[in-house]
Scaffold this active site. Structure first.
Site, PDB file in Angstrom:
ATOM      1  N   MET A 174     -23.867   1.454  -3.454  1.00  0.00           N
ATOM      2  CA  MET A 174     -24.407   1.566  -2.101  1.00  0.00           C
ATOM      3  C   MET A 174     -25.573   2.548  -2.036  1.00  0.00           C
ATOM      4  O   MET A 174     -26.393   2.463  -1.115  1.00  0.00           O
ATOM      5  CB  MET A 174     -23.311   1.973  -1.127  1.00  0.00           C
ATOM      6  CG  MET A 174     -22.338   0.852  -0.780  1.00  0.00           C
ATOM      7  SD  MET A 174     -23.123  -0.620  -0.036  1.00  0.00           S
ATOM      8  CE  MET A 174     -23.794   0.051   1.488  1.00  0.00           C
ATOM      9  N   GLY A 229     -21.793   2.898  -9.052  1.00  0.00           N
ATOM     10  CA  GLY A 229     -21.425   1.991 -10.131  1.00  0.00           C
ATOM     11  C   GLY A 229     -20.303   2.511 -11.002  1.00  0.00           C
ATOM     12  O   GLY A 229     -19.688   1.746 -11.744  1.00  0.00           O
ATOM     13  N   ILE A 255     -18.552  -3.048  -5.518  1.00  0.00           N
ATOM     14  CA  ILE A 255     -19.581  -2.046  -5.219  1.00  0.00           C
ATOM     15  C   ILE A 255     -18.914  -0.730  -4.839  1.00  0.00           C
ATOM     16  O   ILE A 255     -17.863  -0.697  -4.197  1.00  0.00           O
ATOM     17  CB  ILE A 255     -20.522  -2.538  -4.089  1.00  0.00           C
ATOM     18  CG1 ILE A 255     -21.763  -1.655  -4.001  1.00  0.00           C
ATOM     19  CG2 ILE A 255     -19.803  -2.617  -2.735  1.00  0.00           C
ATOM     20  CD1 ILE A 255     -22.893  -2.272  -3.182  1.00  0.00           C
ATOM     21  N   CYS A 256     -19.508   0.366  -5.297  1.00  0.00           N
ATOM     22  CA  CYS A 256     -19.017   1.706  -4.946  1.00  0.00           C
ATOM     23  C   CYS A 256     -20.220   2.546  -4.535  1.00  0.00           C
ATOM     24  O   CYS A 256     -21.143   2.036  -3.908  1.00  0.00           O
ATOM     25  CB  CYS A 256     -18.240   2.326  -6.100  1.00  0.00           C
ATOM     26  SG  CYS A 256     -19.220   2.632  -7.593  1.00  0.00           S
ATOM     27  N   GLY A 257     -20.220   3.826  -4.890  1.00  0.00           N
ATOM     28  CA  GLY A 257     -21.355   4.660  -4.539  1.00  0.00           C
ATOM     29  C   GLY A 257     -22.515   4.530  -5.492  1.00  0.00           C
ATOM     30  O   GLY A 257     -23.677   4.489  -5.083  1.00  0.00           O
TER      31      GLY A 257
END
Length: 472
Positions: free
Chosen positions: A457, A432, A428-430
């Protein structure tokens, strides 16, 4: 006087052309390696580029000074600072300048002002238009010394040099800057998004007076406290910065009019590894990559941040083959990579992933999942899945999933052994984008149960799912 600011999104580079209309001569300040735009601007405005000025040895992109000279001929003179030691004086400089030296084109003068701290040799260039005032600089090209809302970071040359550079930067800010008039405009070398500072504004110019009043780094305080505040929450330094310093201090090779990577490779040639040791870089969207891609390929989706992430995750000692969704993007992708020193792009897959598919060669997929699917998996048994958060420290502290593993995506190649291979990994990042880069890397390293959390996120918080925060 003519002034042209050229801004490169993603790397957030600002470079400049200054022209004197009467003499028809021009100066370029801190050019990037793709120099066609400066040449085009000069031609469109009946200017002849006679001088190229550098503020310092850059760490985040390959400098284009020698490229401009190679394209335009011996009449172009390159001016570089000699205020550092020999290590930071490029061998391609025609003139090694000292504090106070001047370069003139017609009624326009540019005066070198040594402003060390970001680097030992850093020099700002004050511009005087003698037709208006010989004594007051109209504007100053501040390079990576003074940004809009910030100052340059002093930690890029390592821990040993950091203390001395921080001291020099403090002196530059509170001694050298003190003599600059409030009305003088500043034009820095970067805007928001650059990793050469931590709080750079999206505005691309300002005035000395405005920065004195509202730039937190220009508020005077005891040196130890000022340095501590400056270095607090500083973003990680990409590993390619050190390489860019070496390339620029020695002098990059000229690339000329021809762009690399124009050779077309059919699917059979790629499959048979005719390009020995080539790394396949897939620049299609994260959605397209997830649906089908060549096993072992790395996904860095096309966009402004492509060169930054290429510098973070791609090795410089391997040639590259590209997978594109549109052949028309080839030149722009090549330019992105050339800006950060990836010169060995061997070509691209002709016909794209469709040609690979119709040739009957193996394809693989990258699983994706929504934040709601991830929440269900965690609720069922959090120990049965690794949630890998690849965002920055600042993003992590602002809110993350309980018991997630935090590894900055740019450091994954050094730390992936910390991730268990015995259970699924949800990256998971900001949003994708970085998740797809990280997940493709893990796949390439043999992780078989990897997924990218779409929306990242941002979607997790929008869905009001539970988060933990760090107060540090």
């Amino acid at each position: 006087m003519l002034l042209y600011q050229r801004f490169v999104p993603g790397l957030a580079i600002a470079s400049y052309v200054v022209g004197d209309e009467r003499s028809g001569q021009a100066v370029v300040v801190d050019p990037t390696r793709d120099v066609d735009d400066y040449i085009r601007y000069a031609k469109d405005n009946d200017l002849h580029i006679r001088h190229v000025l550098e503020t310092h040895v850059h760490a985040d992109y390959v400098c284009g000074s020698s490229e401009l000279k190679a394209r335009l001929g011996k009449d172009v003179e390159i001016h570089c600072s000699g205020a550092g030691d020999d290590e930071w004086t490029p061998p391609y400089a025609d003139h090694v300048v000292s504090d106070g030296d001047e370069v003139a084109v017609g009624s326009v003068r540019l005066k070198a002002m040594h402003t060390p701290g970001h680097t030992p040799e850093h020099t700002s260039w004050a511009l005087y238009d003698d037709s208006r005032s010989r004594d007051t600089p109209w504007l100053i090209f501040t390079g990576d010394f003074l940004f809009v809302g910030d100052v340059g970071r002093p930690d890029l040359l390592g821990k040993e040099a950091q203390q001395q550079l921080a001291h020099q930067l403090y002196q530059s800010v509170f001694e050298r800057l003190s003599g600059w008039p409030d009305i003088t405009e500043i034009f820095p070398g970067h805007g928001a998004g650059s990793l050469c500072g931590k709080a750079i504004s999206s505005r691309r110019s300002s005035t000395v007076g405005y920065e004195r009043r509202f730039n937190a780094s220009l508020k005077e305080k005891p040196e130890a406290g000022w340095v501590a505040d400056l270095l607090g929450d500083m973003p990680l330094t990409p590993p390619y910065f050190r390489r860019m310093k070496q390339v620029n201090s020695k002098g990059p090779k000229a690339i000329g009019n021809l762009q690399s990577g124009e050779q077309r490779w059919n699917a059979k040639s790629v499959h048979e590894r005719v390009c020995d040791n080539c790394l396949i870089v897939d620049v299609r969207s994260k959605e397209a990559f997830s649906a089908a891609h060549i096993p072992g390929s790395i996904n860095i989706p096309f966009g402004p941040t492509l060169p930054t992430w290429a510098g973070w995750v791609l090795p410089y000692d391997r040639p590259t083959l590209l997978v594109l969704d549109e052949p028309g993007r080839l030149q722009e992708v090549n330019t992105h990579l050339l800006r950060v020193g990836f010169d060995d792009v061997r070509g691209y897959l002709e016909g794209g992933i469709d040609a690979w598919e119709t040739s009957g060669f193996e394809l693989t997929t990258l699983k994706t999942q929504s934040v709601h699917e991830l929440q269900k998996s965690i609720s069922h048994s959090q120990d049965a899945i690794t949630v890998l958060d690849v965002r920055t420290e600042k993003e992590w502290n602002s809110g993350h999933i309980d018991r997630a593993l935090h590894i900055h995506g740019g450091t994954l190649q050094d730390r992936y052994s910390e991730i268990s291979r015995d259970k699924p990994v949800a990256v998971i990042c900001g949003s994708g984008y970085r998740g797809s880069i990280a997940a493709s890397f893990l796949q390439r390293e043999g992780y078989e149960r990897v997924s990218n959390v779409m929306g990242g996120m941002s979607a997790w918080k929008a869905a009001e799912l539970p988060t933990e925060k760090n107060n540090s």
